[in-house]
Enzyme design. Structure first.
Site, short mmCIF file in Angstrom:
data_model
loop_
_atom_site.label_atom_id
_atom_site.label_comp_id
_atom_site.label_asym_id
_atom_site.label_seq_id
_atom_site.Cartn_x
_atom_site.Cartn_y
_atom_site.Cartn_z
N ASP B 36 0.90 -1.12 -0.22
CA ASP B 36 0.17 -0.09 -0.07
C ASP B 36 0.84 1.41 -0.08
OD1 ASP B 36 1.00 0.27 2.59
OD2 ASP B 36 -0.95 -0.25 3.59
N SER B 37 0.29 2.12 -0.04
CA SER B 37 1.00 3.66 -0.38
C SER B 37 2.01 3.88 1.17
CB SER B 37 0.22 4.95 -0.24
OG SER B 37 -0.50 4.88 0.81
#
Lengths: 245, 77
Positions: B36-37
Protein backbone atom coordinates in the site's frame (compact mmCIF):
# COMPACT_ATOMS: atom_id res chain seq x y z
CA UNK A 1 -2.11 -0.82 33.92
CA UNK A 2 -0.82 2.23 32.05
CA UNK A 3 2.78 1.18 32.56
CA UNK A 4 5.24 3.15 30.42
CA UNK A 5 8.62 1.79 31.51
CA UNK A 6 11.09 1.94 28.63
CA UNK A 7 8.91 4.34 26.60
CA UNK A 8 10.24 7.72 25.58
CA UNK A 9 7.83 10.63 25.55
CA UNK A 10 8.32 14.07 24.06
CA UNK A 11 6.04 16.67 25.64
CA UNK A 12 5.78 20.20 24.25
CA UNK A 13 4.73 23.12 26.37
CA UNK A 14 6.23 21.38 29.39
CA UNK A 15 7.11 24.72 30.98
CA UNK A 16 3.41 25.46 31.43
CA UNK A 17 1.05 24.17 34.11
CA UNK A 18 -0.74 21.48 32.13
CA UNK A 19 2.34 20.38 30.18
CA UNK A 20 4.46 20.03 33.31
CA UNK A 21 1.80 17.87 34.92
CA UNK A 22 1.51 15.72 31.79
CA UNK A 23 5.28 15.20 31.80
CA UNK A 24 5.30 14.38 35.51
CA UNK A 25 2.47 11.89 35.06
CA UNK A 26 4.10 10.07 32.14
CA UNK A 27 7.37 10.07 34.06
CA UNK A 28 5.59 8.67 37.09
CA UNK A 29 4.31 5.81 34.93
CA UNK A 30 7.91 4.94 34.07
CA UNK A 31 8.50 6.86 30.84
CA UNK A 32 11.62 8.77 29.96
CA UNK A 33 10.50 12.31 29.17
CA UNK A 34 11.77 15.01 26.85
CA UNK A 35 10.65 18.37 28.22
CA UNK A 36 10.20 20.94 25.51
CA UNK A 37 9.16 24.54 25.92
CA UNK A 38 10.28 28.08 25.33
CA UNK A 39 11.33 28.88 28.89
CA UNK A 40 14.40 26.92 29.86
CA UNK A 41 14.27 27.83 33.58
CA UNK A 42 11.00 26.06 34.41
CA UNK A 43 12.03 23.09 32.23
CA UNK A 44 15.31 22.72 34.13
CA UNK A 45 13.47 23.00 37.46
CA UNK A 46 11.04 20.30 36.39
CA UNK A 47 13.83 18.05 35.16
CA UNK A 48 15.60 18.56 38.49
CA UNK A 49 12.44 17.58 40.35
CA UNK A 50 11.91 14.48 38.24
CA UNK A 51 15.53 13.34 38.50
CA UNK A 52 16.49 10.47 36.21
CA UNK A 53 14.84 9.93 32.84
CA UNK A 54 14.19 13.65 32.19
CA UNK A 55 15.75 15.67 29.38
CA UNK A 56 15.44 19.40 28.77
CA UNK A 57 14.82 20.26 25.12
CA UNK A 58 14.16 23.98 24.75
CA UNK A 59 12.36 24.89 21.53
CA UNK A 60 10.54 27.95 20.25
CA UNK A 61 7.66 26.52 18.23
CA UNK A 62 7.30 29.76 16.28
CA UNK A 63 10.75 29.07 14.81
CA UNK A 64 10.20 26.66 11.91
CA UNK A 65 13.81 25.46 11.81
CA UNK A 66 13.80 24.77 15.55
CA UNK A 67 10.57 22.78 15.18
CA UNK A 68 12.06 20.68 12.38
CA UNK A 69 15.12 19.97 14.53
CA UNK A 70 13.25 19.00 17.71
CA UNK A 71 12.27 15.38 16.87
CA UNK A 72 15.87 14.55 16.06
CA UNK A 73 17.16 16.22 19.20
CA UNK A 74 14.60 14.35 21.27
CA UNK A 75 15.47 11.02 19.65
CA UNK A 76 19.17 11.62 20.26
CA UNK A 77 18.64 12.61 23.89
CA UNK A 78 16.28 9.77 24.76
CA UNK A 79 17.20 7.08 22.24
CA UNK A 80 13.93 7.44 20.32
CA UNK A 81 10.46 8.90 20.62
CA UNK A 82 7.57 6.47 21.27
CA UNK A 83 5.07 9.00 22.56
CA UNK A 84 4.50 12.54 21.34
CA UNK A 85 2.28 14.92 23.27
CA UNK A 86 1.60 18.10 21.36
CA UNK A 87 0.51 20.20 24.29
CA UNK A 88 2.07 23.59 23.55
CA UNK A 89 -0.32 26.31 22.58
CA UNK A 90 -0.74 30.04 22.53
CA UNK A 91 -3.57 32.52 22.18
CA UNK A 92 -3.86 35.93 20.58
CA UNK A 93 -7.50 36.68 21.19
CA UNK A 94 -9.46 39.31 19.35
CA UNK A 95 -12.79 39.70 17.61
CA UNK A 96 -12.37 38.64 14.01
CA UNK A 97 -13.19 42.13 12.82
CA UNK A 98 -10.15 43.37 14.72
CA UNK A 99 -7.91 40.34 14.21
CA UNK A 100 -4.68 41.02 12.33
CA UNK A 101 -3.22 38.64 9.76
CA UNK A 102 -0.18 38.33 12.02
CA UNK A 103 -2.19 37.15 15.01
CA UNK A 104 -4.06 34.67 12.85
CA UNK A 105 -0.86 33.30 11.35
CA UNK A 106 1.04 33.15 14.65
CA UNK A 107 -1.65 31.09 16.37
CA UNK A 108 -2.08 28.73 13.40
CA UNK A 109 1.66 28.33 13.10
CA UNK A 110 2.37 27.41 16.72
CA UNK A 111 -0.82 25.50 17.53
CA UNK A 112 -1.34 23.61 14.30
CA UNK A 113 1.61 23.73 11.91
CA UNK A 114 4.21 22.99 14.60
CA UNK A 115 2.11 20.07 15.84
CA UNK A 116 1.93 18.67 12.30
CA UNK A 117 5.69 19.03 11.83
CA UNK A 118 6.40 17.25 15.10
CA UNK A 119 4.03 14.42 14.17
CA UNK A 120 5.82 14.08 10.83
CA UNK A 121 9.20 14.19 12.53
CA UNK A 122 8.54 11.36 14.98
CA UNK A 123 6.69 9.03 12.61
CA UNK A 124 9.70 7.40 11.01
CA UNK A 125 10.90 5.97 14.31
CA UNK A 126 7.39 4.92 15.31
CA UNK A 127 6.79 3.19 11.96
CA UNK A 128 9.98 1.21 12.35
CA UNK A 129 9.15 0.32 15.92
CA UNK A 130 5.60 -0.63 14.94
CA UNK A 131 4.48 1.24 18.05
CA UNK A 132 3.67 4.85 18.69
CA UNK A 133 1.32 7.14 20.54
CA UNK A 134 0.52 10.66 19.46
CA UNK A 135 -1.68 12.72 21.74
CA UNK A 136 -2.62 16.15 20.48
CA UNK A 137 -4.02 18.55 23.02
CA UNK A 138 -6.89 20.32 21.30
CA UNK A 139 -9.55 22.30 23.16
CA UNK A 140 -13.27 22.34 23.75
CA UNK A 141 -13.39 25.59 21.76
CA UNK A 142 -12.23 23.65 18.69
CA UNK A 143 -15.59 21.89 18.86
CA UNK A 144 -17.85 24.64 20.14
CA UNK A 145 -16.21 27.86 18.99
CA UNK A 146 -15.61 30.81 21.27
CA UNK A 147 -16.02 34.52 20.56
CA UNK A 148 -12.66 36.24 20.35
CA UNK A 149 -10.87 33.01 19.48
CA UNK A 150 -11.44 32.44 15.77
CA UNK A 151 -7.74 31.77 15.28
CA UNK A 152 -7.34 29.52 18.31
CA UNK A 153 -10.55 27.60 17.63
CA UNK A 154 -9.58 27.12 13.98
CA UNK A 155 -6.19 25.75 15.00
CA UNK A 156 -7.67 23.42 17.62
CA UNK A 157 -10.38 22.17 15.25
CA UNK A 158 -7.70 21.75 12.58
CA UNK A 159 -5.75 19.61 14.99
CA UNK A 160 -8.71 17.23 15.26
CA UNK A 161 -9.00 16.86 11.48
CA UNK A 162 -5.28 16.34 11.16
CA UNK A 163 -5.22 13.75 13.93
CA UNK A 164 -8.09 11.75 12.46
CA UNK A 165 -6.49 11.73 8.99
CA UNK A 166 -3.13 10.70 10.36
CA UNK A 167 -4.78 8.06 12.53
CA UNK A 168 -6.13 6.51 9.32
CA UNK A 169 -2.73 6.61 7.64
CA UNK A 170 -0.70 4.87 10.33
CA UNK A 171 -3.19 2.63 12.11
CA UNK A 172 -1.79 -0.56 10.60
CA UNK A 173 1.62 0.23 12.07
CA UNK A 174 0.59 0.12 15.71
CA UNK A 175 0.54 3.90 15.96
CA UNK A 176 -2.44 5.67 17.44
CA UNK A 177 -3.26 9.36 17.06
CA UNK A 178 -5.80 10.92 19.38
CA UNK A 179 -6.84 14.29 20.75
CA UNK A 180 -7.63 15.49 24.22
CA UNK A 181 -10.01 18.43 24.36
CA UNK A 182 -9.77 20.13 27.74
CA UNK A 183 -12.40 22.60 28.89
CA UNK A 184 -11.59 25.17 31.57
CA UNK A 185 -8.57 23.99 33.55
CA UNK A 186 -7.04 25.71 36.58
CA UNK A 187 -3.82 27.28 35.33
CA UNK A 188 -1.94 30.53 35.61
CA UNK A 189 -4.07 31.67 32.67
CA UNK A 190 -7.42 31.03 34.37
CA UNK A 191 -6.12 32.46 37.69
CA UNK A 192 -6.09 35.83 36.00
CA UNK A 193 -9.84 35.76 35.43
CA UNK A 194 -11.95 37.96 37.70
CA UNK A 195 -14.39 36.39 40.18
CA UNK A 196 -17.23 37.64 37.96
CA UNK A 197 -15.73 35.94 34.92
CA UNK A 198 -15.14 32.72 36.84
CA UNK A 199 -18.73 32.65 38.07
CA UNK A 200 -20.02 33.09 34.54
CA UNK A 201 -17.82 30.25 33.34
CA UNK A 202 -18.80 27.89 36.16
CA UNK A 203 -22.48 28.35 35.34
CA UNK A 204 -21.79 26.60 32.03
CA UNK A 205 -20.05 23.62 33.62
CA UNK A 206 -22.26 20.85 35.01
CA UNK A 207 -19.46 19.77 37.38
CA UNK A 208 -19.55 23.27 38.86
CA UNK A 209 -15.80 23.61 38.98
CA UNK A 210 -12.78 23.95 36.75
CA UNK A 211 -10.70 20.91 35.93
CA UNK A 212 -7.19 20.30 37.20
CA UNK A 213 -4.03 19.73 35.17
CA UNK A 214 -3.88 16.25 36.72
CA UNK A 215 -7.27 15.44 35.21
CA UNK A 216 -5.95 16.33 31.77
CA UNK A 217 -2.72 14.43 32.38
CA UNK A 218 -4.66 11.30 33.37
CA UNK A 219 -6.40 11.34 30.00
CA UNK A 220 -3.06 11.77 28.22
CA UNK A 221 -1.59 8.88 30.21
CA UNK A 222 -4.45 6.60 29.18
CA UNK A 223 -4.11 7.44 25.49
CA UNK A 224 -0.33 6.97 25.72
CA UNK A 225 -0.60 3.56 27.32
CA UNK A 226 -0.45 0.09 25.78
CA UNK A 227 -4.04 -0.41 27.01
CA UNK A 228 -5.30 2.27 24.58
CA UNK A 229 -3.98 0.43 21.51
CA UNK A 230 -7.47 0.12 19.98
CA UNK A 231 -8.39 3.77 20.51
CA UNK A 232 -7.37 5.93 17.57
CA UNK A 233 -8.78 9.00 15.85
CA UNK A 234 -10.72 9.79 19.00
CA UNK A 235 -11.27 13.07 20.80
CA UNK A 236 -11.42 12.65 24.56
CA UNK A 237 -13.25 15.59 26.11
CA UNK A 238 -12.13 16.57 29.60
CA UNK A 239 -14.50 19.39 30.39
CA UNK A 240 -16.75 18.60 33.35
CA UNK A 241 -19.69 18.14 31.02
CA UNK A 242 -19.45 21.66 29.63
CA UNK A 243 -19.95 20.30 26.12
CA UNK A 244 -21.24 16.74 25.83
CA UNK A 245 -20.11 15.82 22.35
CA UNK B 1 23.15 -10.27 -10.34
CA UNK B 2 24.61 -7.30 -8.54
CA UNK B 3 25.05 -6.89 -4.85
CA UNK B 4 22.72 -3.89 -4.89
CA UNK B 5 19.96 -5.96 -6.49
CA UNK B 6 20.34 -8.63 -3.84
CA UNK B 7 20.15 -6.15 -1.01
CA UNK B 8 17.13 -4.35 -2.47
CA UNK B 9 15.39 -7.67 -3.09
CA UNK B 10 16.04 -8.77 0.47
CA UNK B 11 14.46 -5.59 1.83
CA UNK B 12 11.42 -5.97 -0.43
CA UNK B 13 10.94 -9.64 0.46
CA UNK B 14 11.25 -8.96 4.17
CA UNK B 15 9.10 -5.91 4.17
CA UNK B 16 6.26 -7.03 1.93
CA UNK B 17 6.41 -10.72 2.82
CA UNK B 18 6.46 -11.85 -0.82
CA UNK B 19 8.22 -14.75 -2.57
CA UNK B 20 11.67 -13.88 -3.83
CA UNK B 21 10.81 -15.05 -7.38
CA UNK B 22 8.05 -12.47 -7.61
CA UNK B 23 10.47 -9.59 -7.13
CA UNK B 24 11.38 -9.20 -10.78
CA UNK B 25 12.72 -6.23 -12.70
CA UNK B 26 9.29 -4.93 -13.68
CA UNK B 27 7.40 -5.96 -10.57
CA UNK B 28 5.38 -2.99 -9.33
CA UNK B 29 5.41 -2.67 -5.56
CA UNK B 30 1.76 -1.68 -5.45
CA UNK B 31 0.21 -3.56 -8.40
CA UNK B 32 2.22 -6.80 -8.25
CA UNK B 33 3.63 -7.09 -4.75
CA UNK B 34 0.65 -5.96 -2.71
CA UNK B 35 2.18 -2.86 -1.17
CA UNK B 36 0.00 0.00 0.00
CA UNK B 37 1.11 3.62 -0.20
CA UNK B 38 2.51 3.55 3.33
CA UNK B 39 4.52 0.42 2.47
CA UNK B 40 6.18 2.32 -0.37
CA UNK B 41 7.14 5.11 2.04
CA UNK B 42 8.62 2.52 4.38
CA UNK B 43 10.50 0.80 1.55
CA UNK B 44 12.09 4.11 0.59
CA UNK B 45 13.03 4.66 4.25
CA UNK B 46 14.61 1.21 4.35
CA UNK B 47 16.55 1.84 1.11
CA UNK B 48 17.84 5.11 2.52
CA UNK B 49 19.14 3.38 5.60
CA UNK B 50 20.57 0.35 3.86
CA UNK B 51 22.49 2.38 1.31
CA UNK B 52 23.18 5.55 3.30
CA UNK B 53 21.54 7.75 0.70
CA UNK B 54 18.82 10.37 0.74
CA UNK B 55 15.84 9.84 -1.56
CA UNK B 56 13.90 13.10 -1.97
CA UNK B 57 10.10 12.89 -2.09
CA UNK B 58 9.83 13.74 -5.79
CA UNK B 59 12.33 11.00 -6.63
CA UNK B 60 10.59 8.55 -4.30
CA UNK B 61 7.40 8.99 -6.31
CA UNK B 62 9.15 7.74 -9.45
CA UNK B 63 10.24 4.50 -7.78
CA UNK B 64 7.34 2.25 -8.70
CA UNK B 65 9.03 -1.05 -9.48
CA UNK B 66 11.88 -3.15 -8.18
CA UNK B 67 13.88 -2.15 -11.27
CA UNK B 68 13.22 1.55 -10.58
CA UNK B 69 14.58 1.17 -7.07
CA UNK B 70 17.74 -0.65 -8.17
CA UNK B 71 18.40 1.89 -10.89
CA UNK B 72 17.88 4.86 -8.57
CA UNK B 73 20.20 3.43 -5.94
CA UNK B 74 22.89 2.54 -8.47
CA UNK B 75 22.77 6.08 -9.89
CA UNK B 76 22.86 7.59 -6.40
CA UNK B 77 26.02 5.78 -5.42
Amino acid sequence: MFELSGRKALVTGASGGIGATIAETLHGAGATVGLSGTREGPLADLAGRLGDRAHVLPCDLSDAAAVDALPKQAAEAMGGVDILVNNAGMTRDNLLMRLSDEDWAAVLSVNLTAAMKLCRGVLRGMMKARWGRIVNVSSVVGATGNPGQTNYAAAKAGMVGMSKSLAHEVATRGITVNCIAPGFIETAMTDKLSEEQKKAILRQIPSGRMGTPAEVAGAVLYLSSPEAAYVTGAVLHVNGGMAMI
Amino acid sequence: MSDIEDRVRKIVVEHLGVEEEKVTENASFIDDLGADSLDTVELVMAFEEEFGIEIPDDAAETIQTFGDAVKFIKDAQ
